[in-house]
Write a protein that holds these residues in place. Structure first.
Motif, PDB file in Angstrom:
ATOM      1  N   GLU A   1       2.148   1.776  -3.498  1.00  0.00           N
ATOM      2  CA  GLU A   1       1.110   2.025  -4.520  1.00  0.00           C
ATOM      3  C   GLU A   1       0.836   3.725  -4.154  1.00  0.00           C
ATOM      4  OE1 GLU A   1      -2.177  -0.291  -3.722  1.00  0.00           O
ATOM      5  OE2 GLU A   1      -1.101  -2.095  -4.692  1.00  0.00           O
ATOM      6  N   ARG A   2       0.796   4.026  -2.826  1.00  0.00           N
ATOM      7  CA  ARG A   2       0.513   5.335  -2.420  1.00  0.00           C
ATOM      8  C   ARG A   2       1.761   6.463  -3.151  1.00  0.00           C
ATOM      9  NH1 ARG A   2      -1.387   7.001   3.158  1.00  0.00           N
ATOM     10  NH2 ARG A   2      -3.579   6.156   2.415  1.00  0.00           N
ATOM     11  N   THR A   3       2.826   5.900  -2.712  1.00  0.00           N
ATOM     12  CA  THR A   3       4.009   6.646  -3.331  1.00  0.00           C
ATOM     13  C   THR A   3       4.218   6.724  -4.853  1.00  0.00           C
ATOM     14  OG1 THR A   3       5.381   5.765  -1.468  1.00  0.00           O
ATOM     15  CG2 THR A   3       6.572   6.722  -3.176  1.00  0.00           C
ATOM     16  N   ALA A   4       3.811   5.727  -5.450  1.00  0.00           N
ATOM     17  CA  ALA A   4       3.816   5.836  -7.228  1.00  0.00           C
ATOM     18  C   ALA A   4       2.528   6.789  -7.441  1.00  0.00           C
ATOM     19  CB  ALA A   4       3.299   4.176  -7.619  1.00  0.00           C
ATOM     20  N   ARG A   5       1.660   6.794  -6.883  1.00  0.00           N
ATOM     21  CA  ARG A   5       0.482   7.549  -7.110  1.00  0.00           C
ATOM     22  C   ARG A   5       0.930   9.059  -6.951  1.00  0.00           C
ATOM     23  NH1 ARG A   5      -3.052   4.299  -4.805  1.00  0.00           N
ATOM     24  NH2 ARG A   5      -3.165   5.214  -2.800  1.00  0.00           N
ATOM     25  N   SER A   6       1.568   9.264  -5.714  1.00  0.00           N
ATOM     26  CA  SER A   6       2.020  10.719  -5.576  1.00  0.00           C
ATOM     27  C   SER A   6       3.079  11.124  -6.509  1.00  0.00           C
ATOM     28  CB  SER A   6       2.925  10.651  -4.184  1.00  0.00           C
ATOM     29  OG  SER A   6       1.954  10.417  -2.984  1.00  0.00           O
TER      30      SER A   6
ATOM     31  N   GLU B   1       0.773  -1.133  -0.110  1.00  0.00           N
ATOM     32  CA  GLU B   1      -0.031   0.052  -0.052  1.00  0.00           C
ATOM     33  C   GLU B   1       0.817   1.234  -0.139  1.00  0.00           C
ATOM     34  OE1 GLU B   1      -3.897  -1.619   2.427  1.00  0.00           O
ATOM     35  OE2 GLU B   1      -2.197  -0.762   3.420  1.00  0.00           O
TER      36      GLU B   1
ATOM     37  N   LYS C   1       3.261  10.245  -9.613  1.00  0.00           N
ATOM     38  CA  LYS C   1       2.718  10.419 -10.704  1.00  0.00           C
ATOM     39  C   LYS C   1       1.713  11.734 -10.793  1.00  0.00           C
ATOM     40  CE  LYS C   1       2.427   5.350 -12.290  1.00  0.00           C
ATOM     41  NZ  LYS C   1       1.669   4.501 -12.457  1.00  0.00           N
ATOM     42  N   LEU C   2       1.372  12.109  -9.712  1.00  0.00           N
ATOM     43  CA  LEU C   2       0.453  13.357  -9.471  1.00  0.00           C
ATOM     44  C   LEU C   2       1.252  14.547  -9.699  1.00  0.00           C
ATOM     45  CD1 LEU C   2      -2.245  14.472  -9.048  1.00  0.00           C
ATOM     46  CD2 LEU C   2      -1.981  14.375  -6.687  1.00  0.00           C
TER      47      LEU C   2
END
Length: 193
Positions: free
Chosen positions: A10-15, A7, A17-18
């Motif tokens: 995944e949260r780091t990846a989303r950050s 998790e 990418k954002l």
């Protein structure tokens, strides 16, 4: 509630990418401002109507389109843990990026050979705008080349595999953005003379 390692990843990846999307949005707004100034300036009396687009810009456009293709293929092969193919496509992307830069400068040379100058008493607003737009794109491409070199370095350090490919994903996103941006600018400059 405790976050699992997956998790957190995944949260780091989303950050990341954002953040990249915000950066690309900012770049888009900057180019939109320059293009708007181009459109407004077209009504000037000294605007060139018969300007011929440098042929080298067609080759640079082909090179950057191929960059996106090869970067995408590198991402596909790292997902399959095919390191050698990934290496080949990353280096091919770097070679194509360098050829894009070469053809951009060749296009500038073609323009000066046709007596189209960017600054000085013999310059005009049309060629100055073309120079500013292409140079801004080259500056963003320099950032892309630096990130590509870091990705290649990390790839050799074996930091990427089918379960860890965030760096390659981010690099590919940026290259696709640069590709799309140049195609839009190229078509705009070609058709909106």
């Amino acid at each position: 509630m405790t976050m699992t390692a997956q998790e957190h990843k995944e949260r780091t990846a989303r950050s990341y990418k954002l953040l990249l999307l915000f950066g690309m949005g900012s770049m888009t707004m900057m180019f939109a401002g320059v293009v708007s100034a181009f459109v407004v300036s077209k009504s000037r009396e000294d605007w060139m109507k018969d300007f011929q687009f440098p042929s080298a810009f067609y080759l640079s456009t082909l090179a950057i389109i191929l960059c996106s293709v090869t970067f995408h293929l590198a991402k596909i092969y790292i997902r399959k843990d095919k390191r050698q193919a990934t290496t080949s496509f990353l280096f091919l992307t770097l070679l194509l990026a360098i050829s894009f830069v070469f053809f951009q400068f060749k296009g500038f040379e073609q323009m000066t050979d046709q007596n189209y100058y960017f600054t000085g008493p013999e310059s005009n607003i049309t060629t100055t705008f073309l120079y500013v737009i292409a140079t801004l794109h080259l500056a963003h491409l320099a950032g892309g080349i630096i990130s590509l070199l870091i990705i290649i370095y990390n790839h050799f350090k074996q930091k990427y595999n089918s379960s860890q490919l965030l760096g390659i994903e981010l690099g590919a996103m940026y290259w696709h953005f640069l590709d799309f941006l140049w195609i839009c600018l190229f078509l705009f400059l070609y058709f909106f003379k």
